[in-house]
Motif scaffolding. Structure first.
Motif, PDB file in Angstrom:
ATOM      1  N   ASP A 117       6.212   7.819  -2.908  1.00 35.12           N
ATOM      2  CA  ASP A 117       7.307   8.413  -2.832  1.00 35.12           C
ATOM      3  C   ASP A 117       7.276   9.414  -1.382  1.00 35.12           C
ATOM      4  N   CYS A 119       9.190  11.327   0.882  1.00 31.06           N
ATOM      5  CA  CYS A 119      10.291  12.219   0.874  1.00 31.06           C
ATOM      6  C   CYS A 119      10.710  12.936   2.262  1.00 31.06           C
ATOM      7  N   LYS A 121      12.065  15.780   4.423  1.00 27.88           N
ATOM      8  CA  LYS A 121      11.993  17.263   4.151  1.00 27.88           C
ATOM      9  C   LYS A 121      13.117  17.555   5.618  1.00 27.88           C
ATOM     10  N   GLN A 153       9.410  20.828  -4.464  1.00 30.40           N
ATOM     11  CA  GLN A 153       8.851  20.558  -3.025  1.00 30.40           C
ATOM     12  C   GLN A 153      10.184  21.414  -2.284  1.00 30.40           C
ATOM     13  N   VAL A 156      13.108  19.628   0.245  1.00 32.62           N
ATOM     14  CA  VAL A 156      13.334  18.377  -0.186  1.00 32.62           C
ATOM     15  C   VAL A 156      14.198  17.874  -0.812  1.00 32.62           C
ATOM     16  N   ASP A 158      17.142  14.516  -1.920  1.00 30.89           N
ATOM     17  CA  ASP A 158      17.334  13.433  -2.464  1.00 30.89           C
ATOM     18  C   ASP A 158      17.033  12.173  -1.510  1.00 30.89           C
ATOM     19  N   ARG A 160      15.059  10.078   0.227  1.00 31.23           N
ATOM     20  CA  ARG A 160      13.520   9.479  -0.091  1.00 31.23           C
ATOM     21  C   ARG A 160      13.301   7.913  -0.442  1.00 31.23           C
ATOM     22  N   LYS A 181      15.888  16.535  -8.453  1.00 32.86           N
ATOM     23  CA  LYS A 181      14.905  16.919  -7.689  1.00 32.86           C
ATOM     24  C   LYS A 181      13.480  17.320  -8.522  1.00 32.86           C
ATOM     25  N   PHE A 184      11.809  13.857  -9.758  1.00 35.68           N
ATOM     26  CA  PHE A 184      11.012  13.246  -8.864  1.00 35.68           C
ATOM     27  C   PHE A 184       9.772  14.004  -8.840  1.00 35.68           C
ATOM     28  N   LYS A 191       2.982  11.470  -2.975  1.00 38.59           N
ATOM     29  CA  LYS A 191       3.981  11.721  -2.178  1.00 38.59           C
ATOM     30  C   LYS A 191       3.530  12.030  -0.935  1.00 38.59           C
ATOM     31  N   GLU A 193       5.560  13.898   2.557  1.00 37.49           N
ATOM     32  CA  GLU A 193       7.022  14.506   3.238  1.00 37.49           C
ATOM     33  C   GLU A 193       7.048  14.293   4.661  1.00 37.49           C
TER      34      GLU A 193
END
Ligand code: UDP
Ligand code: MG
Length: 327
Positions: A117, A119, A121, A153, A156, A158, A160, A181, A184, A191, A193
């Motif tokens: 994942d 993400c 940020k 998070q 953070v 959508d 991703r 959110k 996820f 994950k 970021e």
């Protein structure tokens, strides 16, 4: 060869869509050994978005689109994207190019290194008003304090890349009141970021406003923590104890000094305070009740009207092409 689907929810994006495809394509073409497909979701737009998507899909073989029977909201649009996306991973992006496509190569790199994942940020909230920022701060603070199983998070959204494993997990979550959110985060997996700057909207206007944001915050809280309920129990107990102590005080004063304690202001304060508390507690219970109400109906999260030019029919839980005249 890796296959990645880019999921793009669109609501009234006719002005921006023509920019979207070439801009993203420019960045993904350079990525080696990777095939990109696009899945646009027309979320009941009132403008010409659907026409634009039809044209786009005719022109480029790697473009598909779904069109909803009405506006179901971005959360539902993302769910549809996740349900129908194919390949080894998906990338969720806004149609207005506020999510920079230039980050995609980096995302794919991290994914290939084993992250499930990746993400985006936001590092820049400059484009947002002071009030919006403050509200966001309060929301995150509350969520952080009260949700026990995981932490939301910060900053953070959508934007991703999700590995197939996350996609499969998200497909299992059929709740109606979607706070994506949180979903996820709930899913877990590895994950990372990566920071990005929110771009200006290329065209069109945002559909967000304070009411929508407030509702989303309430949805977020009620679908991921029951802490407010416990908090009300705690508050109720504290206030009751306080009231008891005060009652003893009032009785003693009357017995010992024979004088009743000065009444009106105290009474008003106590009555109004308790009235307010009760309404608040009822409101909180009501929020949870409304969640249960919506979930128990178990309605589909969205209805698809058209898929790549074919009219769809939803029957016994699956979509098929509409067989006109054969009912
Ligand atoms: N969107 C959607 N359905 C809606 C509202 C928005 O699919 O009911 C899409 C919209 O087309 C865009 C994305 O969700 O691609 C983000 O919306 P917007 O840009 O209005 O929100 P913001 O970026 O201001 O948070
Ligand atoms: Mg936007």
């Amino acid at each position: 060869m890796d296959k990645i689907t880019i999921i793009v929810p669109c609501y009234n994006e006719e002005a921006g869509i023509d920019f979207f495809y070439p801009e993203v394509q420019k960045h993904v073409e350079k990525i080696p050994d990777c095939e990109f497909n696009y899945l646009f979701i027309n979320d009941g737009s009132r403008d010409n978005t659907l026409e634009k998507l039809r044209t786009l899909a005719k022109k480029y073989p790697n473009v598909s689109y779904l069109s909803f029977s009405r506006n179901f909201g971005k959360e539902s649009a993302m769910m549809a994207g996740i349900d129908y996306a194919e390949g080894d991973a998906v990338i969720i992006m806004d149609a207005d190019l506020q999510h920079p496509a230039s980050k995609i190569p980096e995302m794919v790199n991290y994914w290939r290194q084993g992250y499930d994942d990746v993400c985006g940020k936001r590092i820049d909230r400059a484009g947002e008003t002071f009030i919006k920022r403050t509200c966001a701060n309060i929301f995150y603070a509350i969520m952080k304090k009260f949700s026990t199983s995981y932490e939301l998070q910060r900053n953070v959204g959508d934007f991703r890349l999700l590995d197939k494993r996350c996609v499969e997990a998200l497909r299992l979550m059929r709740e109606n009141q979607r706070f994506t959110k949180g979903l996820f985060t709930w899913v877990g997996y590895k994950k990372i970021e990566i920071p990005f700057e929110v771009q200006e909207r290329v065209a069109g206007t945002t559909t967000w406003n304070y009411v929508a944001l407030f509702n989303l915050a309430i949805k977020g809280m009620t679908s991921f923590t029951t802490a407010p309920l416990h908090l009300m129990t705690f508050l109720g107990m504290t206030v009751s104890f306080g009231a008891m102590a005060y009652m003893v005080f009032v009785i003693l004063m009357a017995l010992i000094y024979g004088e009743p304690v000065a009444g009106y202001p105290t009474l008003m304060t106590v009555i109004l305070f308790l009235g307010g508390m009760q309404l608040l507690a009822l409101g909180i219970i009501g929020e949870y009740l409304s969640q249960i109400f919506h979930e128990t109906k178990n309605r589909p999260i969205y209805l698809i009207d058209e898929f790549n030019g074919e009219k769809m029919i939803y029957r016994h839980g699956v979509y098929t092409e509409r067989d006109i005249g054969k009912r």
